[in-house]
Design an enzyme around this catalytic site. Sequence first.
Site, PDB file in Angstrom:
ATOM      1  N   LYS A  33       3.147 -11.096  12.669  1.00  0.00           N
ATOM      2  CA  LYS A  33       3.190  -9.465  12.107  1.00  0.00           C
ATOM      3  C   LYS A  33       1.622  -9.155  12.155  1.00  0.00           C
ATOM      4  O   LYS A  33       0.873  -9.851  11.623  1.00  0.00           O
ATOM      5  CB  LYS A  33       3.869  -9.283  10.853  1.00  0.00           C
ATOM      6  CG  LYS A  33       5.468  -9.620  11.131  1.00  0.00           C
ATOM      7  CD  LYS A  33       6.043  -8.525  11.624  1.00  0.00           C
ATOM      8  CE  LYS A  33       6.251  -7.223  10.923  1.00  0.00           C
ATOM      9  NZ  LYS A  33       6.860  -7.067   9.609  1.00  0.00           N
TER      10      LYS A  33
ATOM     11  N   GLU B 264      -0.834   2.007   4.693  1.00  0.00           N
ATOM     12  CA  GLU B 264       0.322   2.349   3.689  1.00  0.00           C
ATOM     13  C   GLU B 264      -0.180   2.406   2.089  1.00  0.00           C
ATOM     14  O   GLU B 264       0.495   3.176   1.391  1.00  0.00           O
ATOM     15  CB  GLU B 264       1.382   0.875   3.691  1.00  0.00           C
ATOM     16  CG  GLU B 264       1.946   0.936   4.926  1.00  0.00           C
ATOM     17  CD  GLU B 264       2.788  -0.440   5.314  1.00  0.00           C
ATOM     18  OE1 GLU B 264       3.625  -0.241   6.116  1.00  0.00           O
ATOM     19  OE2 GLU B 264       2.376  -1.538   4.879  1.00  0.00           O
TER      20      GLU B 264
ATOM     21  N   SER C 252       4.111 -13.468   5.089  1.00  0.00           N
ATOM     22  CA  SER C 252       4.386 -14.785   4.689  1.00  0.00           C
ATOM     23  C   SER C 252       5.369 -15.395   5.567  1.00  0.00           C
ATOM     24  O   SER C 252       5.496 -16.733   5.661  1.00  0.00           O
ATOM     25  CB  SER C 252       4.641 -14.750   3.296  1.00  0.00           C
ATOM     26  OG  SER C 252       5.792 -14.111   2.962  1.00  0.00           O
TER      27      SER C 252
ATOM     28  N   THR D 144       5.685  16.017  19.302  1.00  0.00           N
ATOM     29  CA  THR D 144       6.268  17.100  18.223  1.00  0.00           C
ATOM     30  C   THR D 144       7.567  16.628  17.676  1.00  0.00           C
ATOM     31  O   THR D 144       8.486  16.178  18.563  1.00  0.00           O
ATOM     32  CB  THR D 144       6.319  18.497  18.583  1.00  0.00           C
ATOM     33  OG1 THR D 144       7.139  18.681  19.796  1.00  0.00           O
ATOM     34  CG2 THR D 144       4.806  18.960  18.965  1.00  0.00           C
ATOM     35  N   HIS D 145       7.847  16.629  16.553  1.00  0.00           N
ATOM     36  CA  HIS D 145       9.152  16.151  15.812  1.00  0.00           C
ATOM     37  C   HIS D 145       9.274  14.555  16.193  1.00  0.00           C
ATOM     38  O   HIS D 145      10.435  13.961  16.170  1.00  0.00           O
ATOM     39  CB  HIS D 145      10.323  16.877  16.275  1.00  0.00           C
ATOM     40  CG  HIS D 145      10.355  18.433  16.010  1.00  0.00           C
ATOM     41  ND1 HIS D 145      10.663  18.892  15.127  1.00  0.00           N
ATOM     42  CD2 HIS D 145       9.731  19.492  16.933  1.00  0.00           C
ATOM     43  CE1 HIS D 145      10.512  20.288  14.847  1.00  0.00           C
ATOM     44  NE2 HIS D 145       9.856  20.537  16.109  1.00  0.00           N
TER      45      HIS D 145
ATOM     46  N   HIS E 112     -11.525   9.286 -35.548  1.00  0.00           N
ATOM     47  CA  HIS E 112     -12.125  10.407 -34.759  1.00  0.00           C
ATOM     48  C   HIS E 112     -13.233   9.979 -33.931  1.00  0.00           C
ATOM     49  O   HIS E 112     -14.348   9.320 -34.284  1.00  0.00           O
ATOM     50  CB  HIS E 112     -12.487  11.426 -35.841  1.00  0.00           C
ATOM     51  CG  HIS E 112     -13.091  12.634 -35.319  1.00  0.00           C
ATOM     52  ND1 HIS E 112     -13.924  13.073 -34.569  1.00  0.00           N
ATOM     53  CD2 HIS E 112     -12.306  14.061 -35.619  1.00  0.00           C
ATOM     54  CE1 HIS E 112     -14.046  14.240 -34.424  1.00  0.00           C
ATOM     55  NE2 HIS E 112     -12.933  14.985 -34.881  1.00  0.00           N
TER      56      HIS E 112
END
Length: 449
Positions: free
Chosen positions: A278, A285, A273, A150-151, A70
């Site tokens: 890149k 993310e 890697s 848009t879209h 407790h």
Amino acid sequence: MIGRYTRPEMGRIWELENKFAIWKEIEVLACEAQAELGQAGITREEAQWIRDHADFTVEEIDEIEKVTNHDVIAFTTCMANYIDADIPEGADKPSRWVHYGMTSSDLGDTALSYQVTQACDIIIDDIKRLGETCKRRAFEFQNTLCVGRTHGIHAEPMTFGMKFGSWAWALKRALIRMEEARAVAATGAISGAVGTYSSIDPYVEQYVCEKLGLTPDPLSTQVLARDRHAQVMAALAVTASTLESIAMQVRLLQQSDVIEAEEPFTKGQKGSSAMPHKRNPITAERVCGLARVVKANAQVAFDNVALWFERDISHSGAERVVLADSFTALDYMFGKMQWMLDGLQTYSAKMEHNLWRTKGLIFSSKVLLALVDAGISREDAYVIVQRNAMKVWEDIQNAVDGPTYRERLEADDEAMALLSQEKLDEIFDPWDFLTRKDVVFDRLQELEF
């Protein structure tokens, strides 16, 4: 929350050291209130002794809890050992007044409310800081042309500053929600086993809450109702969704086919890697990924609202995890978003280039209205606009270097019977779409955090 996603100030709030320090303060304040009230038998001298000698260590509490199973009793036992350590053998023990007339939830729930207010204050500061950054950068790009989508499809011209401006307003709404949630959470209860004050005077609750900056719950049963905590978690989840939305925009803008903006890429940073070229939007993310955790945790808080009768503890273990994790993750997300948006790299030349990638199709709405203004029906105008637009789309889809949309219209006798070259000059000026844009920036100027 794992250390990787924990910033120090927020992390300290959810450490056991802080929780037990708040528990200690509540117990001491309750003793002082009882002494001032003068009904329980505790003297002011004893209350002062308790304040001067009350202490604990997390390690000792853990050892005692192995026996008691407790946590509150383990805590009060540990604190009593310190309070009574210098009391002569056979003398009355001041620790007997600790937790007098209280139940475990009086201590735990009131302390948790105080922790939540501490954590809310950090998130509120986070929101204000990021909101001010977005407002500042909105005016930086007030007149930077880009295409609105848009879209995911090119729509009409806008300015890049409007993106930052919309984020600033979203953060203002987040601030309002968070401040409201804090006010709801800033509630304490020291009302006994089922909320009847059967063994404790309401004055103690009022005294303790006032010292902690909390408001006494008007009717708490044994626990504070968990709709309060659910509102906090909902505010955290919506705020996380806002950050996710902004981070997703950055990810979209950083795509190789768009590349109008990208998160900072610092010296020495590596993108992949396997592929050294890149520059990946890994921070954006990460924010999107952590938002899923905060949103999912809100469901736990909703499920915690329904408890048996005056209380059970089915909520307890779950909320110890989700409250700490959601506050900690969201604070970390704010840190990353502040870094990202304050240092967002933007490419105005690429924005201008992309504006014309669809060869003038984005001006179709202006052509439609001009034809209507010339006197033909909207339906007939739509046919003229669309048949020429679809030919341009076909060229784009097949990588054919064909005529622009304006050139298609100029070769359409039906269209040119209604449109002059001067009118086409006006229509195909992207700034013609933005003659009223400063209205939104005037509103933004009034925005305060």
